[in-house]
Write a protein that holds these residues in place. Sequence first.
Motif, PDB file in Angstrom:
ATOM      1  N   ALA A  91       0.833  -1.210   0.000  1.00 39.47           N
ATOM      2  CA  ALA A  91       0.000   0.000   0.000  1.00 39.47           C
ATOM      3  C   ALA A  91       0.866   1.259   0.000  1.00 39.47           C
ATOM      4  O   ALA A  91       0.512   2.286   0.574  1.00 39.47           O
ATOM      5  CB  ALA A  91      -0.961   0.018   1.183  1.00 39.47           C
ATOM      6  N   GLU A  92       2.017   1.163  -0.655  1.00 40.28           N
ATOM      7  CA  GLU A  92       2.957   2.286  -0.736  1.00 40.28           C
ATOM      8  C   GLU A  92       3.414   2.464  -2.185  1.00 40.28           C
ATOM      9  O   GLU A  92       3.450   1.501  -2.960  1.00 40.28           O
ATOM     10  CB  GLU A  92       4.186   2.022   0.133  1.00 40.28           C
ATOM     11  N   PRO A  93       3.806   3.689  -2.591  1.00 39.56           N
ATOM     12  CA  PRO A  93       4.347   3.899  -3.937  1.00 39.56           C
ATOM     13  C   PRO A  93       5.640   3.115  -4.128  1.00 39.56           C
ATOM     14  O   PRO A  93       6.423   2.950  -3.183  1.00 39.56           O
ATOM     15  CB  PRO A  93       4.603   5.409  -3.989  1.00 39.56           C
ATOM     16  N   VAL A  94       5.850   2.647  -5.338  1.00 39.20           N
ATOM     17  CA  VAL A  94       7.074   1.923  -5.686  1.00 39.20           C
ATOM     18  C   VAL A  94       7.546   2.425  -7.050  1.00 39.20           C
ATOM     19  O   VAL A  94       6.743   2.542  -7.984  1.00 39.20           O
ATOM     20  CB  VAL A  94       6.853   0.400  -5.743  1.00 39.20           C
ATOM     21  N   ALA A  95       8.848   2.716  -7.168  1.00 36.24           N
ATOM     22  CA  ALA A  95       9.450   3.093  -8.445  1.00 36.24           C
ATOM     23  C   ALA A  95      10.581   2.123  -8.749  1.00 36.24           C
ATOM     24  O   ALA A  95      11.323   1.720  -7.843  1.00 36.24           O
ATOM     25  CB  ALA A  95       9.974   4.531  -8.399  1.00 36.24           C
ATOM     26  N   ILE A  96      10.703   1.729 -10.010  1.00 41.76           N
ATOM     27  CA  ILE A  96      11.798   0.840 -10.409  1.00 41.76           C
ATOM     28  C   ILE A  96      12.463   1.413 -11.659  1.00 41.76           C
ATOM     29  O   ILE A  96      11.815   2.074 -12.474  1.00 41.76           O
ATOM     30  CB  ILE A  96      11.326  -0.604 -10.681  1.00 41.76           C
ATOM     31  N   ASP A  97      13.771   1.166 -11.792  1.00 33.18           N
ATOM     32  CA  ASP A  97      14.506   1.640 -12.969  1.00 33.18           C
ATOM     33  C   ASP A  97      15.093   0.470 -13.758  1.00 33.18           C
ATOM     34  O   ASP A  97      15.981   0.653 -14.588  1.00 33.18           O
ATOM     35  CB  ASP A  97      15.604   2.630 -12.560  1.00 33.18           C
ATOM     36  N   ARG A  98      14.622  -0.729 -13.475  1.00 30.63           N
ATOM     37  CA  ARG A  98      14.997  -1.902 -14.270  1.00 30.63           C
ATOM     38  C   ARG A  98      13.745  -2.756 -14.456  1.00 30.63           C
ATOM     39  O   ARG A  98      13.110  -3.154 -13.483  1.00 30.63           O
ATOM     40  CB  ARG A  98      16.089  -2.716 -13.563  1.00 30.63           C
ATOM     41  N   VAL A  99      13.396  -2.985 -15.707  1.00 30.49           N
ATOM     42  CA  VAL A  99      12.177  -3.737 -16.011  1.00 30.49           C
ATOM     43  C   VAL A  99      12.566  -5.016 -16.739  1.00 30.49           C
ATOM     44  O   VAL A  99      12.926  -5.009 -17.921  1.00 30.49           O
ATOM     45  CB  VAL A  99      11.200  -2.906 -16.869  1.00 30.49           C
ATOM     46  N   ASP A 100      12.543  -6.114 -15.995  1.00 31.28           N
ATOM     47  CA  ASP A 100      12.827  -7.424 -16.587  1.00 31.28           C
ATOM     48  C   ASP A 100      12.081  -8.485 -15.785  1.00 31.28           C
ATOM     49  O   ASP A 100      11.275  -8.158 -14.899  1.00 31.28           O
ATOM     50  CB  ASP A 100      14.333  -7.696 -16.626  1.00 31.28           C
ATOM     51  N   SER A 116      11.570   2.468 -17.008  1.00 31.51           N
ATOM     52  CA  SER A 116      11.306   2.979 -15.661  1.00 31.51           C
ATOM     53  C   SER A 116       9.809   2.942 -15.408  1.00 31.51           C
ATOM     54  O   SER A 116       9.010   3.184 -16.318  1.00 31.51           O
ATOM     55  CB  SER A 116      11.812   4.421 -15.503  1.00 31.51           C
ATOM     56  N   MET A 117       9.440   2.653 -14.155  1.00 31.59           N
ATOM     57  CA  MET A 117       8.026   2.564 -13.815  1.00 31.59           C
ATOM     58  C   MET A 117       7.778   3.145 -12.429  1.00 31.59           C
ATOM     59  O   MET A 117       8.624   3.060 -11.541  1.00 31.59           O
ATOM     60  CB  MET A 117       7.547   1.107 -13.867  1.00 31.59           C
ATOM     61  N   LEU A 118       6.585   3.703 -12.267  1.00 32.34           N
ATOM     62  CA  LEU A 118       6.139   4.221 -10.980  1.00 32.34           C
ATOM     63  C   LEU A 118       4.705   3.747 -10.747  1.00 32.34           C
ATOM     64  O   LEU A 118       3.849   3.896 -11.621  1.00 32.34           O
ATOM     65  CB  LEU A 118       6.177   5.759 -10.965  1.00 32.34           C
ATOM     66  N   GLY A 119       4.480   3.178  -9.580  1.00 37.52           N
ATOM     67  CA  GLY A 119       3.137   2.702  -9.249  1.00 37.52           C
ATOM     68  C   GLY A 119       2.703   3.187  -7.886  1.00 37.52           C
ATOM     69  O   GLY A 119       3.525   3.343  -6.971  1.00 37.52           O
ATOM     70  N   VAL A 120       1.385   3.432  -7.741  1.00 34.55           N
ATOM     71  CA  VAL A 120       0.823   3.857  -6.456  1.00 34.55           C
ATOM     72  C   VAL A 120      -0.435   3.036  -6.184  1.00 34.55           C
ATOM     73  O   VAL A 120      -1.100   2.566  -7.112  1.00 34.55           O
ATOM     74  CB  VAL A 120       0.472   5.366  -6.449  1.00 34.55           C
TER      75      VAL A 120
END
Length: 400
Positions: A91-100, A116-120
């Motif tokens: 239930a927290e935002p998550v950002a990633i800079d590697r998508v595999d 890159s991805m950002l999710g909330v």
Amino acid sequence: MTDPHDSREQLRRLQLVTDAALSKLGVEDMLHELLVRARDLLHADTATVMLLDEESGDLVATAASGLEREVNLGIRVPLGRGFAGTVAASAEPVAIDRVDATTVVSPVLVAEHMASMLGVPMITAGRVIGVLYVGARTPRAFTPADIELLQLIADRIAPATQARLHSLDRATAYALQRSLLPSRPPDIPGLEVAVRYVPGAQVGVGGDWYDVFELPSGGIGVAVGDVAGNGLRAAVVMGRIRSALRAYALETDDPADVLTRLDRKIHRFEPGAMATAIYAVIDPTLATMALSVAGHPPPMLAAPGARTHLLPVRANLPLGTHISRPRHNTEFPLPVGGTLLFYTDGLVERRARPIGEGLHRLAGAVTATGPDELCTSVMATMLDGEPAGDDIALLALRRT
């Protein structure tokens, strides 16, 4: 010191998200517009909504802008797994800079070369109902302002998607339920039959049903039941239970045996489901009937020259309780001119009224009159001008 250009830009972005004009759009158009704005404002290539399927525990791709293939392919992500699953579980935002394959579950994101991805989380009434995320094919770092903006969009999308699902769920369940409930009972010589079904104003459609059918022996099967819960799932379970009861009724004229088999079927194939039901078999002469009750309110009988009363049935446990006990039949005469009313508990139960009071009121409303007239007068008396708070199914029959 804060850069005034950055402050003005953030204000502009917030205004685009909180634009009052969005509220004038329909649910579908509003959802689409917010996803498009999420992409534009965050300089992303895709924006996706994944909603939590509480039954399976999976997040399901439900709406998208820029990567509709995830929705078309029905991508599902288990809660707690991968990027989206982690957002929902924490239930927290998550950002990633590697998508595999080590960071995401959806192969579409890898195939589309997201960098890159950002999710909330999408939260309503204090619980996570899904995830909103954006993806960019060009590597980038998402800022706290980006997170704040995407969360604001998610907060606007959450009630819109819930309204969309509620509308679809209600419409689908209602159509399903109406297709399963015969609008006209069969013509049976010697019996007058009338039915009513009224969906609850508060909970919508659910698992109430009624049924009347002729048996190979020449007898008449009569069933009324109520699956616990409401909405599409209850309606689907109701349809399967009703069909199974009909199938078992073709094999035996013993109501208790039919409900015993039905209970076994629910234990095996409908885990977690529970239902109350009455199943009665009227003999071919129409003079007597045997019935078995599974945790359901007993029928009410009104006969000429006699006091209206609840049939003194021998009650058994509801279906799906996981307690194995023998089920029993009770036999009664069906007098000429006698009117029998079967019903579900939505007719007699109210939050502010004990069921005993509701049954007493019902007894005063049931008379030895025609079934159709009886259903109308009973509904008028019991609802007293108020909308139904729960689903109500009625089945009235009179031996002529």
